[in-house]
Design a protein around this motif. Structure first.
Motif, short mmCIF file in Angstrom:
data_model
loop_
_atom_site.label_atom_id
_atom_site.label_comp_id
_atom_site.label_asym_id
_atom_site.label_seq_id
_atom_site.Cartn_x
_atom_site.Cartn_y
_atom_site.Cartn_z
N LEU A 199 0.84 -1.18 0.00
CA LEU A 199 0.00 0.00 0.00
C LEU A 199 0.89 1.24 0.00
CD1 LEU A 199 -2.99 0.88 0.13
CD2 LEU A 199 -2.74 1.02 2.61
N THR A 200 0.63 2.16 -0.93
CA THR A 200 1.44 3.37 -1.04
C THR A 200 0.54 4.60 -1.09
OG1 THR A 200 1.43 3.36 -3.47
CG2 THR A 200 3.19 2.10 -2.36
N LEU A 201 1.12 5.73 -0.81
CA LEU A 201 0.38 6.99 -0.89
C LEU A 201 -0.09 7.23 -2.32
CD1 LEU A 201 -0.54 9.46 0.76
CD2 LEU A 201 1.62 10.56 0.14
N ASP A 202 0.77 6.93 -3.28
CA ASP A 202 0.42 7.10 -4.68
C ASP A 202 -0.78 6.21 -5.05
OD1 ASP A 202 1.23 8.19 -7.40
OD2 ASP A 202 1.30 6.05 -7.81
N GLY A 203 -0.78 4.98 -4.58
CA GLY A 203 -1.88 4.08 -4.86
C GLY A 203 -3.19 4.55 -4.23
N ILE A 204 -3.09 5.12 -3.04
CA ILE A 204 -4.28 5.64 -2.36
C ILE A 204 -4.89 6.79 -3.16
CG2 ILE A 204 -5.06 6.87 -0.29
CD1 ILE A 204 -2.93 5.26 1.27
N VAL A 205 -4.04 7.69 -3.62
CA VAL A 205 -4.52 8.83 -4.41
C VAL A 205 -5.15 8.36 -5.71
CG1 VAL A 205 -3.83 10.93 -5.62
CG2 VAL A 205 -2.85 10.42 -3.38
N THR A 206 -4.53 7.39 -6.35
CA THR A 206 -5.08 6.84 -7.60
C THR A 206 -6.46 6.24 -7.36
OG1 THR A 206 -2.89 6.34 -8.49
CG2 THR A 206 -4.74 5.10 -9.40
N ALA A 207 -6.62 5.48 -6.29
CA ALA A 207 -7.91 4.86 -5.98
C ALA A 207 -8.96 5.93 -5.69
CB ALA A 207 -7.76 3.92 -4.79
N ALA A 208 -8.57 6.97 -4.99
CA ALA A 208 -9.51 8.04 -4.66
C ALA A 208 -9.98 8.77 -5.92
CB ALA A 208 -8.85 9.03 -3.69
N GLU A 258 -10.08 7.53 -8.99
CA GLU A 258 -10.94 6.62 -9.74
C GLU A 258 -12.33 6.55 -9.13
OE1 GLU A 258 -8.75 2.98 -9.76
OE2 GLU A 258 -7.38 3.62 -11.37
N LEU A 259 -12.42 6.57 -7.81
CA LEU A 259 -13.71 6.56 -7.13
C LEU A 259 -14.49 7.83 -7.44
CD1 LEU A 259 -15.74 5.41 -5.05
CD2 LEU A 259 -14.37 6.53 -3.27
N ALA A 260 -13.82 8.99 -7.36
CA ALA A 260 -14.49 10.26 -7.64
C ALA A 260 -14.91 10.36 -9.10
CB ALA A 260 -13.56 11.43 -7.27
N ASP A 261 -14.07 9.85 -10.01
CA ASP A 261 -14.43 9.84 -11.44
C ASP A 261 -15.69 9.02 -11.68
OD1 ASP A 261 -12.19 11.34 -12.00
OD2 ASP A 261 -11.01 9.67 -12.79
N SER A 319 -14.98 9.13 0.44
CA SER A 319 -14.80 9.00 1.88
C SER A 319 -13.61 8.09 2.14
CB SER A 319 -16.05 8.42 2.55
OG SER A 319 -16.23 7.06 2.20
N MET A 320 -13.02 8.21 3.30
CA MET A 320 -11.90 7.35 3.64
C MET A 320 -12.34 5.89 3.65
SD MET A 320 -9.30 9.42 3.98
CE MET A 320 -8.01 8.84 5.09
N ARG A 321 -13.56 5.63 4.10
CA ARG A 321 -14.07 4.27 4.16
C ARG A 321 -14.17 3.66 2.76
NH1 ARG A 321 -18.81 2.10 3.26
NH2 ARG A 321 -19.84 4.14 3.08
N LYS A 322 -14.72 4.43 1.81
CA LYS A 322 -14.90 3.90 0.46
C LYS A 322 -13.56 3.72 -0.25
CE LYS A 322 -19.62 4.97 -0.84
NZ LYS A 322 -20.48 5.46 -1.93
N VAL A 323 -12.63 4.64 -0.03
CA VAL A 323 -11.31 4.50 -0.66
C VAL A 323 -10.60 3.26 -0.10
CG1 VAL A 323 -9.03 5.54 -0.97
CG2 VAL A 323 -11.08 6.97 -1.13
N ALA A 324 -10.74 3.07 1.20
CA ALA A 324 -10.15 1.88 1.81
C ALA A 324 -10.74 0.61 1.22
CB ALA A 324 -10.37 1.91 3.33
N ALA A 325 -12.06 0.61 1.00
CA ALA A 325 -12.72 -0.55 0.40
C ALA A 325 -12.21 -0.79 -1.02
CB ALA A 325 -14.23 -0.35 0.40
N GLU A 326 -11.95 0.29 -1.76
CA GLU A 326 -11.41 0.16 -3.11
C GLU A 326 -10.06 -0.57 -3.08
OE1 GLU A 326 -12.34 1.88 -6.40
OE2 GLU A 326 -14.28 1.61 -5.42
N LEU A 327 -9.32 -0.34 -2.03
CA LEU A 327 -7.98 -0.90 -1.92
C LEU A 327 -7.96 -2.23 -1.17
CD1 LEU A 327 -6.22 2.47 -1.06
CD2 LEU A 327 -5.83 1.13 -3.14
N MET A 344 -5.27 14.65 -4.42
CA MET A 344 -5.95 14.37 -5.69
C MET A 344 -5.86 15.57 -6.63
SD MET A 344 -9.31 12.61 -3.96
CE MET A 344 -10.33 12.62 -5.45
N LEU A 345 -6.07 16.75 -6.09
CA LEU A 345 -6.02 17.97 -6.90
C LEU A 345 -4.63 18.18 -7.48
CD1 LEU A 345 -8.10 20.40 -4.64
CD2 LEU A 345 -8.80 19.45 -6.83
N ASP A 346 -3.61 17.95 -6.66
CA ASP A 346 -2.26 18.15 -7.18
C ASP A 346 -1.95 17.15 -8.28
OD1 ASP A 346 0.39 19.51 -6.96
OD2 ASP A 346 1.05 17.48 -6.48
N ARG A 347 -2.47 15.94 -8.15
CA ARG A 347 -2.23 14.91 -9.17
C ARG A 347 -2.84 15.32 -10.51
NH1 ARG A 347 -2.48 9.24 -9.44
NH2 ARG A 347 -1.30 9.16 -7.51
#
Length: 262
Positions: A34-43, A45-48, A56-64, A85-88
């Motif tokens: 698990l990496t910070l980069d992977g967390i941002v990517t999942a977040a 994709e969820l928002a898209d 939410s942190m719960r939903k992003v965690a579920a994605e991962l 996410m915005l910086d990415r």
């Protein structure tokens, strides 16, 4: 479309530290891999896929496939995650870099930046729900700013003028992207296509026509509204660039020792 979310809505120092320094994976606790980069990517994709309201942190965690508390070992809160996410997504579009833009005419640079930004909004429509009037200067966002300035460096402009040009292009792109995204979302939410929507108003338009109160409206050709969003964007962008070209060519600019207004 509301803007209930904002850049820098959390702890600014923590967000900037994560952007610039990242976070070391603790020796105990977090799931391996698990990496910070992977967390941002999942977040992202969820928002898209589901919109910013679903983030939410719960939903992003579920994605991962991890527990929510594991996520907090990497990102303090949802607000800081949004900043990451915005910086990415606010970095330069693919193929846009300062070295390449240094050798291109300013008009081509601005056109490419505008098209890249427009595509970013369509790819990540949740961006339009975020108030970015106070952007955090993360490495990607700052690189986007650097690329924009590089495209303008051959012009006899002050720093304030360069920022005004950037704001003008951004306002144009954001406005048309918002119109396009809202139209798409409305069709999806209502299940009513644009054609069905306008056809439903046809009987009343017959009444309006007979009234004679709207001669210019009803003198328009039948194909007036056949123009696509992409065609409207291209037309408007060219007119904005035309106006900037006139401004750059003003006599006081021509007298400036800086040359090369591409």
């Amino acid at each position: 479309m509301t803007t209930a979310h904002s850049s820098g809505g959390g702890d600014i120092s923590r967000s900037l530290r994560l952007m610039w320094e990242g976070r070391e994976t603790p020796n105990r606790g977090p799931r391996p891999g698990l990496t910070l980069d992977g967390i941002v990517t999942a977040a992202i994709e969820l928002a898209d896929r589901e919109g910013l309201a679903a983030l939410s942190m719960r939903k992003v965690a579920a994605e991962l496939g991890v527990g929510t508390m594991t996520l907090y070992r990497y990102v303090p809160a949802k607000e800081e995650l949004l900043d990451l996410m915005l910086d990415r997504v606010n970095g330069p579009a693919p193929g846009q870099d300062a070295e390449r833009f240094a050798d291109l005419p300013w008009r081509q640079c601005l056109r490419e930046i505008a098209h890249g930004s427009y595509a970013t909004y369509l790819r990540h429509p949740w961006l339009l729900q975020v108030n970015q009037s106070r952007p955090l200067l993360g490495p990607n966002a700052l690189l986007g700013f650097e690329v924009f300035l590089t495209g303008l460096r051959s012009l006899p402009l002050t720093g304030r003028e360069k920022v005004a040009v950037i704001s003008t292009i951004d306002a144009f792109v954001t406005g048309l992207a918002r119109t396009h995204v809202l139209a798409q979302q409305l069709a999806e939410q209502t299940g009513v296509s644009d054609e069905e929507f306008w056809n439903a108003q046809a009987p009343l338009m017959e009444t309006a026509l007979r009234s004679g109160a709207y001669p210019e409206v009803f003198a328009l050709p039948d194909n007036t509204f056949d123009i696509t969003g992409e065609e409207t964007f291209a037309f408007g962008l060219d007119r904005v660039l035309d106006g900037l070209e006139v401004y750059f060519a003003r006599p006081e600019a021509a007298a400036d020792p800086v040359t090369g207004c591409g």
